[in-house]
Design a protein around this motif. Structure first.
Motif, short mmCIF file in Angstrom:
data_model
loop_
_atom_site.label_atom_id
_atom_site.label_comp_id
_atom_site.label_asym_id
_atom_site.label_seq_id
_atom_site.Cartn_x
_atom_site.Cartn_y
_atom_site.Cartn_z
N PRO A 140 47.06 29.99 38.29
CA PRO A 140 47.07 28.57 38.62
C PRO A 140 47.99 27.79 37.68
CG PRO A 140 45.02 29.17 37.52
CD PRO A 140 45.75 30.45 37.80
N SER A 141 48.93 27.09 38.26
CA SER A 141 49.88 26.30 37.47
C SER A 141 50.50 25.25 38.38
CB SER A 141 50.97 27.17 36.87
OG SER A 141 51.73 27.81 37.88
N ASP A 142 51.06 24.22 37.77
CA ASP A 142 51.76 23.18 38.51
C ASP A 142 50.90 22.53 39.58
OD1 ASP A 142 54.05 23.75 37.01
OD2 ASP A 142 54.66 25.30 38.42
N LEU A 143 49.61 22.40 39.29
CA LEU A 143 48.71 21.76 40.23
C LEU A 143 48.44 20.32 39.77
CD1 LEU A 143 46.26 24.72 40.86
CD2 LEU A 143 47.92 23.78 42.47
N PRO A 144 48.04 19.45 40.68
CA PRO A 144 47.87 18.04 40.32
C PRO A 144 46.84 17.83 39.22
CG PRO A 144 47.84 18.33 42.71
CD PRO A 144 47.79 19.69 42.11
N ASP A 145 47.00 16.75 38.47
CA ASP A 145 46.01 16.39 37.46
C ASP A 145 44.65 16.14 38.13
OD1 ASP A 145 47.95 16.50 35.52
OD2 ASP A 145 48.41 14.36 35.61
N GLY A 146 43.60 16.41 37.38
CA GLY A 146 42.26 16.16 37.91
C GLY A 146 41.70 17.32 38.70
N VAL A 147 42.42 18.43 38.73
CA VAL A 147 41.97 19.61 39.45
C VAL A 147 41.47 20.65 38.45
CG1 VAL A 147 42.66 21.52 40.96
CG2 VAL A 147 43.55 19.22 41.36
N ARG A 148 40.25 21.12 38.67
CA ARG A 148 39.75 22.22 37.85
C ARG A 148 40.37 23.51 38.35
NH1 ARG A 148 34.27 25.32 38.61
NH2 ARG A 148 34.23 26.61 36.73
N THR A 149 40.98 24.28 37.46
CA THR A 149 41.64 25.52 37.87
C THR A 149 40.87 26.73 37.34
OG1 THR A 149 43.11 25.50 35.94
CG2 THR A 149 43.91 24.43 37.95
N VAL A 150 40.82 27.76 38.16
CA VAL A 150 40.13 29.00 37.81
C VAL A 150 41.06 30.15 38.15
CG1 VAL A 150 38.13 30.47 38.22
CG2 VAL A 150 37.88 27.97 38.29
N ALA A 151 41.32 31.01 37.18
CA ALA A 151 42.21 32.15 37.39
C ALA A 151 41.40 33.35 37.87
CB ALA A 151 42.95 32.49 36.10
N VAL A 152 41.66 33.78 39.10
CA VAL A 152 41.01 34.96 39.67
C VAL A 152 42.04 35.74 40.47
CG1 VAL A 152 39.23 35.83 41.23
CG2 VAL A 152 38.76 33.81 39.84
N ASP A 153 42.16 37.02 40.19
CA ASP A 153 43.01 37.91 40.98
C ASP A 153 42.12 38.53 42.05
OD1 ASP A 153 44.60 39.84 42.09
OD2 ASP A 153 45.17 40.77 40.19
N LEU A 154 42.29 38.10 43.30
CA LEU A 154 41.39 38.55 44.36
C LEU A 154 41.68 39.97 44.84
CD1 LEU A 154 40.89 35.22 46.26
CD2 LEU A 154 39.12 36.60 45.17
N THR A 155 42.71 40.61 44.29
CA THR A 155 42.87 42.04 44.55
C THR A 155 41.93 42.84 43.65
OG1 THR A 155 44.66 42.31 42.92
CG2 THR A 155 45.28 41.71 45.18
N ARG A 156 41.54 42.23 42.52
CA ARG A 156 40.58 42.85 41.59
C ARG A 156 39.68 41.72 41.05
NH1 ARG A 156 45.51 44.67 40.26
NH2 ARG A 156 45.59 43.27 38.44
N PRO A 157 38.87 41.12 41.91
CA PRO A 157 38.17 39.90 41.51
C PRO A 157 37.13 40.11 40.42
CG PRO A 157 37.39 40.68 43.63
CD PRO A 157 38.58 41.53 43.30
N ASP A 158 37.14 39.19 39.47
CA ASP A 158 36.08 39.12 38.48
C ASP A 158 34.95 38.31 39.10
OD1 ASP A 158 35.23 39.26 35.45
OD2 ASP A 158 34.92 37.18 36.09
N MET A 159 33.89 38.97 39.53
CA MET A 159 32.88 38.30 40.34
C MET A 159 32.14 37.18 39.61
SD MET A 159 33.24 39.24 43.37
CE MET A 159 31.82 38.35 44.00
N PRO A 160 31.79 37.33 38.33
CA PRO A 160 31.15 36.18 37.67
C PRO A 160 32.04 34.94 37.65
CG PRO A 160 30.76 38.18 36.42
CD PRO A 160 31.76 38.53 37.48
N THR A 161 33.33 35.12 37.46
CA THR A 161 34.25 33.97 37.45
C THR A 161 34.36 33.37 38.84
OG1 THR A 161 35.51 34.97 35.64
CG2 THR A 161 36.59 33.20 36.88
N LEU A 162 34.49 34.22 39.87
CA LEU A 162 34.60 33.73 41.23
C LEU A 162 33.30 33.03 41.66
CD1 LEU A 162 36.23 33.52 43.83
CD2 LEU A 162 35.40 35.78 44.48
N THR A 163 32.18 33.60 41.29
CA THR A 163 30.89 32.99 41.63
C THR A 163 30.77 31.61 41.00
OG1 THR A 163 29.86 35.16 41.85
CG2 THR A 163 28.39 33.29 41.51
#
Length: 222
Positions: A34-57
């Motif tokens: 996640p980068s170059d996204l508008p201000d005020g947006v909460r960003t979460v880094a998840v690779d959905l080819t190998r998802p970290d389930m606690p982070t995605l949840t």
């Protein structure tokens, strides 16, 4: 509303984020980088080819709806990404009791068989003569594995018990938002060969508050 947007830095995902923020929604953006996204947006880094389930949840926790623009960058080389990632999204939503999900699929998926739907119609009811006898054969010859994966993705939603909606656009373009497009339930759009990514995002956001679209496949095209 609290929205979680998956694949937020992709072609449709960026439009979803920008339009959702402009509409005053509380947005959590999920992306591999996640980068170059508008201000005020909460960003979460998840690779959905190998998802970290606690982070995605955690990313879907408390959301009123999840909107997924997940898809391969190269449909020929990366088939399998969409169904794999969607299964992870569904599992995270089920764990958090989040029910509403809208995803992007593709117009030629209708006639593709999957284990839960082994004998689909031979043709999509919205396709005209040329699309039925030439267009479908050509697109499936070029991107058959990708469409097969999208068919599995759609079946994953049908089996999920969630309040799902599938958006099926044809060829995507980078033209600006028009807000003017045609839609049809459970069929493609006759003569609809393309649609701007921005309009697909616009329609996905609109459907969040349209309960009549739950458990429906919706075609969209200009």
């Amino acid at each position: 509303m609290r929205l979680t947007i998956v694949a937020a830095t992709g072609g449709i995902g960026r439009h979803l984020v920008e339009q959702a923020v402009a509409g005053g929604h509380d947005v959590t953006a999920v992306a591999r980088r996640p980068s170059d996204l508008p201000d005020g947006v909460r960003t979460v880094a998840v690779d959905l080819t190998r998802p970290d389930m606690p982070t995605l949840t955690a990313a879907v926790r408390g959301a009123d709806a999840v909107l997924s623009a997940l898809g391969p960058r190269n449909p020929r080389a990366d088939a399998g990404i969409t169904s794999h990632g969607t299964r992870a999204i569904v599992a995270a939503m089920q764990a958090e009791r989040v029910r509403r999900i809208i995803i992007v699929s593709a117009a030629p998926v209708g006639p593709v068989p999957v284990p839960g739907r082994p004998t689909p119609p031979r043709h999509d009811p919205g396709d005209g003569f040329l699309m039925r006898h030439l267009g479908v054969r050509l697109t499936h010859a070029m991107f058959g594995r990708h469409y097969a994966d999208l068919a599995v993705t759609e079946q994953t939603l049908r089996d999920s018990g969630l309040d799902w909606t599938v958006s099926r656009p044809p060829k995507l373009t980078d033209k600006p938002l028009t807000g003017t497009y045609r839609t049809a339930w459970n069929r493609n759009i006759r003569g609809g060969f393309s649609v701007p990514r921005a309009d697909v995002a616009h329609h996905m956001l609109a459907m969040v508050n349209e309960p009549e679209t739950v458990e429906q496949v919706v075609g969209i095209a200009t």
